[in-house]
Design an enzyme around this catalytic site. Structure first.
Site, PDB file in Angstrom:
ATOM      1  N   SER A   1       0.883  -1.178   0.000  1.00 30.25           N
ATOM      2  CA  SER A   1       0.000   0.000   0.000  1.00 30.25           C
ATOM      3  C   SER A   1       0.911   1.216   0.000  1.00 30.25           C
ATOM      4  O   SER A   1       2.045   1.139   0.495  1.00 30.25           O
ATOM      5  CB  SER A   1      -0.862   0.005   1.265  1.00 30.25           C
ATOM      6  OG  SER A   1      -1.386   1.298   1.500  1.00 30.25           O
TER       7      SER A   1
ATOM      8  N   TYR B   1      -1.608  -0.738  10.300  1.00 32.30           N
ATOM      9  CA  TYR B   1      -1.733  -1.007   8.858  1.00 32.30           C
ATOM     10  C   TYR B   1      -0.458  -0.578   8.120  1.00 32.30           C
ATOM     11  O   TYR B   1       0.104  -1.350   7.332  1.00 32.30           O
ATOM     12  CB  TYR B   1      -2.954  -0.272   8.307  1.00 32.30           C
ATOM     13  CG  TYR B   1      -3.240  -0.543   6.847  1.00 32.30           C
ATOM     14  CD1 TYR B   1      -3.815  -1.742   6.446  1.00 32.30           C
ATOM     15  CD2 TYR B   1      -2.937   0.399   5.870  1.00 32.30           C
ATOM     16  CE1 TYR B   1      -4.077  -1.997   5.105  1.00 32.30           C
ATOM     17  CE2 TYR B   1      -3.200   0.155   4.528  1.00 32.30           C
ATOM     18  CZ  TYR B   1      -3.768  -1.043   4.145  1.00 32.30           C
ATOM     19  OH  TYR B   1      -4.025  -1.294   2.821  1.00 32.30           O
TER      20      TYR B   1
HETATM   21  N1  LIG Z   1      -8.751  -0.494  -1.278  1.00 28.70           N
HETATM   22  C1  LIG Z   1      -7.668   0.260  -1.104  1.00 28.70           C
HETATM   23  O1  LIG Z   1      -7.746   1.506  -1.088  1.00 28.70           O
HETATM   24  C2  LIG Z   1      -6.319  -0.376  -0.930  1.00 28.70           C
HETATM   25  C3  LIG Z   1      -5.185   0.432  -1.031  1.00 28.70           C
HETATM   26  C4  LIG Z   1      -3.940  -0.129  -0.871  1.00 28.70           C
HETATM   27  C5  LIG Z   1      -3.811  -1.482  -0.627  1.00 28.70           C
HETATM   28  N2  LIG Z   1      -4.927  -2.253  -0.529  1.00 28.70           N
HETATM   29  C6  LIG Z   1      -4.739  -3.664  -0.228  1.00 28.70           C
HETATM   30  O2  LIG Z   1      -5.355  -4.448  -1.226  1.00 28.70           O
HETATM   31  C7  LIG Z   1      -5.750  -5.711  -0.683  1.00 28.70           C
HETATM   32  C8  LIG Z   1      -7.207  -5.983  -1.033  1.00 28.70           C
HETATM   33  O3  LIG Z   1      -7.991  -4.986  -0.435  1.00 28.70           O
HETATM   34  P1  LIG Z   1      -9.454  -4.597  -0.937  1.00 28.70           P
HETATM   35  O4  LIG Z   1      -9.495  -3.122  -1.013  1.00 28.70           O
HETATM   36  O5  LIG Z   1      -9.851  -5.413  -2.103  1.00 28.70           O
HETATM   37  O6  LIG Z   1     -10.275  -5.004   0.384  1.00 28.70           O
HETATM   38  P2  LIG Z   1     -11.629  -5.831   0.587  1.00 28.70           P
HETATM   39  O7  LIG Z   1     -12.594  -5.537  -0.488  1.00 28.70           O
HETATM   40  O8  LIG Z   1     -12.002  -5.566   2.012  1.00 28.70           O
HETATM   41  O9  LIG Z   1     -11.129  -7.344   0.423  1.00 28.70           O
HETATM   42  C9  LIG Z   1     -10.242  -7.909   1.364  1.00 28.70           C
HETATM   43  C10 LIG Z   1     -10.055  -9.375   0.999  1.00 28.70           C
HETATM   44  O10 LIG Z   1      -9.172  -9.958   1.973  1.00 28.70           O
HETATM   45  C11 LIG Z   1      -9.747 -11.168   2.435  1.00 28.70           C
HETATM   46  N3  LIG Z   1      -9.316 -11.464   3.809  1.00 28.70           N
HETATM   47  C12 LIG Z   1      -9.379 -10.674   4.906  1.00 28.70           C
HETATM   48  N4  LIG Z   1      -8.943 -11.353   5.987  1.00 28.70           N
HETATM   49  C13 LIG Z   1      -8.606 -12.605   5.556  1.00 28.70           C
HETATM   50  C14 LIG Z   1      -8.118 -13.766   6.188  1.00 28.70           C
HETATM   51  N5  LIG Z   1      -7.850 -13.810   7.513  1.00 28.70           N
HETATM   52  N6  LIG Z   1      -7.905 -14.858   5.429  1.00 28.70           N
HETATM   53  C15 LIG Z   1      -8.165 -14.855   4.099  1.00 28.70           C
HETATM   54  N7  LIG Z   1      -8.623 -13.781   3.433  1.00 28.70           N
HETATM   55  C16 LIG Z   1      -8.851 -12.668   4.168  1.00 28.70           C
HETATM   56  C17 LIG Z   1     -11.250 -10.945   2.335  1.00 28.70           C
HETATM   57  O11 LIG Z   1     -11.916 -12.190   2.193  1.00 28.70           O
HETATM   58  P3  LIG Z   1     -12.824 -12.895   3.312  1.00 28.70           P
HETATM   59  O12 LIG Z   1     -13.413 -11.826   4.168  1.00 28.70           O
HETATM   60  O13 LIG Z   1     -13.820 -13.665   2.486  1.00 28.70           O
HETATM   61  O14 LIG Z   1     -11.879 -13.796   4.047  1.00 28.70           O
HETATM   62  C18 LIG Z   1     -11.362 -10.154   1.041  1.00 28.70           C
HETATM   63  O15 LIG Z   1     -11.404 -11.031  -0.068  1.00 28.70           O
HETATM   64  C19 LIG Z   1      -5.458  -5.608   0.833  1.00 28.70           C
HETATM   65  O16 LIG Z   1      -4.225  -6.215   1.115  1.00 28.70           O
HETATM   66  C20 LIG Z   1      -5.382  -4.117   1.061  1.00 28.70           C
HETATM   67  O17 LIG Z   1      -4.600  -3.782   2.193  1.00 28.70           O
HETATM   68  C21 LIG Z   1      -6.173  -1.745  -0.678  1.00 28.70           C
END
Ligand SMILES: NC(=O)c1ccc[n+]([C@@H]2O[C@H](COP(=O)([O-])OP(=O)(O)OC[C@H]3O[C@@H](n4cnc5c(N)ncnc54)[C@H](OP(=O)(O)O)[C@@H]3O)[C@@H](O)[C@H]2O)c1
Length: 252
Positions: free
Chosen positions: A144, A157
């Site tokens: 991130s 985070y």
């Molecule tokens: N959105 C942003 O602005 C942003 C920016 C920078 C980086 N990121 C990174 O991108 C990645 C995806 O984020 P997103 O925005 O797509 O978030 P999201 O929509 O909340 O999705 C998060 C995913 O992580 C899974 N997850 C959470 N805890 C888990 C666990 N203990 N075991 C297995 N799976 C788990 C969830 O699946 P389940 O709940 O079904 O387990 C879900 O599929 C993350 O690493 C996040 O930090 C996001």
């Protein structure tokens, strides 16, 4: 890159049940890869599996909590048993926490570090055994841009994501001689469930967007092509890098 740049490859995507992980898994499938989908929400995973199969590839969904080594071991074993091999790992599962440090409990700190960092370690170790043995493979870690910034209320985070960047560099060096490339993506704000609370609050959203030169959040489909590139032979001479995709924030 050809349209089917990943034909014959198998990719594991963690956190594939929604958000960036879902879009990434479908993009890898669109490039011809068989996909193994890992997360905890099995109904959502099954829907993504059906979407991937419609693209003409094989897909499996395995309930996995990435913080549990037995789950991760079983998920990788299932993938190899059902799809025959593994070539690509996208460590995408992640959770955010927005509490100031004095209010951060031990459990909250552990939840964030265990999912974002320990989960990345466990899956990389398990998949890495196969990649190193076959002398080729790609690991793509989801960091991130918070890894590089001080963000009040996000110490856990930010620390977890900075650690993912450092982990990426170390693993790149350990596995370069084995033909395994390890890179990361560092997105800025991308509209997903992760920031649904901010997007529902116009004042908070405006405050955030004032800091983004593009004046908008990104979309998951603006990250996926970079992940496909990092998963493909086009990136064979690139390892240990973290690509920032943030609407211009880092250019400030
Ligand atoms: N959105 C942003 O602005 C942003 C920016 C920078 C980086 N990121 C990174 O991108 C990645 C995806 O984020 P997103 O925005 O797509 O978030 P999201 O929509 O909340 O999705 C998060 C995913 O992580 C899974 N997850 C959470 N805890 C888990 C666990 N203990 N075991 C297995 N799976 C788990 C969830 O699946 P389940 O709940 O079904 O387990 C879900 O599929 C993350 O690493 C996040 O930090 C996001």
């Amino acid at each position: 890159m050809t349209e089917q740049a990943l034909a014959g490859r198998t990719a594991i995507v963690t956190g594939a049940s929604r958000g960036i992980g879902r879009v990434t898994a479908l993009a890898l499938a669109g490039a011809g890869a068989d996909v193994a989908l890992a997360a905890r929400d099995t109904d959502a995973l099954d829907r993504v599996r059906a979407e991937a199969e419609k693209l003409g590839v094989r897909a499996v969904a395995t309930r996995t909590d990435v913080t549990r080594s037995e789950d991760v071991r079983a998920m990788v074993a299932d993938t190899v048993a059902e799809l025959g091999r593994v070539d690509i790992l996208v460590n995408n599962s992640g959770v955010v926490s927005s509490t100031e440090l004095l209010e951060t409990t031990d459990a909250e700190w552990d939840r964030v570090l265990d999912t974002n960092l320990r989960g990345t370690f466990l899956a990389t170790r398990e998949v890495g055994r196969h990649l190193v043995a076959q002398g080729s493979g790609k690991v793509i870690n989801m960091a991130s841009n918070f890894a590089f910034k001080g963000i009040p209320g996000h110490a856990a985070y930010s620390a977890s994501k900075a650690a993912v960047v450092a982990f990426t560099r170390s693993m790149a060096l350990e596995w370069a001689r084995h033909g395994v490339q390890v890179n990361a993506l560092a997105p800025g704000y991308v509209a997903t469930d992760l920031n649904a609370d901010v997007r529902a609050d116009p004042d908070a959203l405006n405050r955030i967007l004032r800091g983004v030169p593009a004046r908008r959040m990104g979309r998951a489909d603006e990250l996926a092509p970079w992940i496909v590139l990092l998963a493909s032979p086009a990136s064979d001479f690139m390892t240990g890098e973290t690509i920032v995709i943030d609407g211009g924030q880092a250019a400030r």
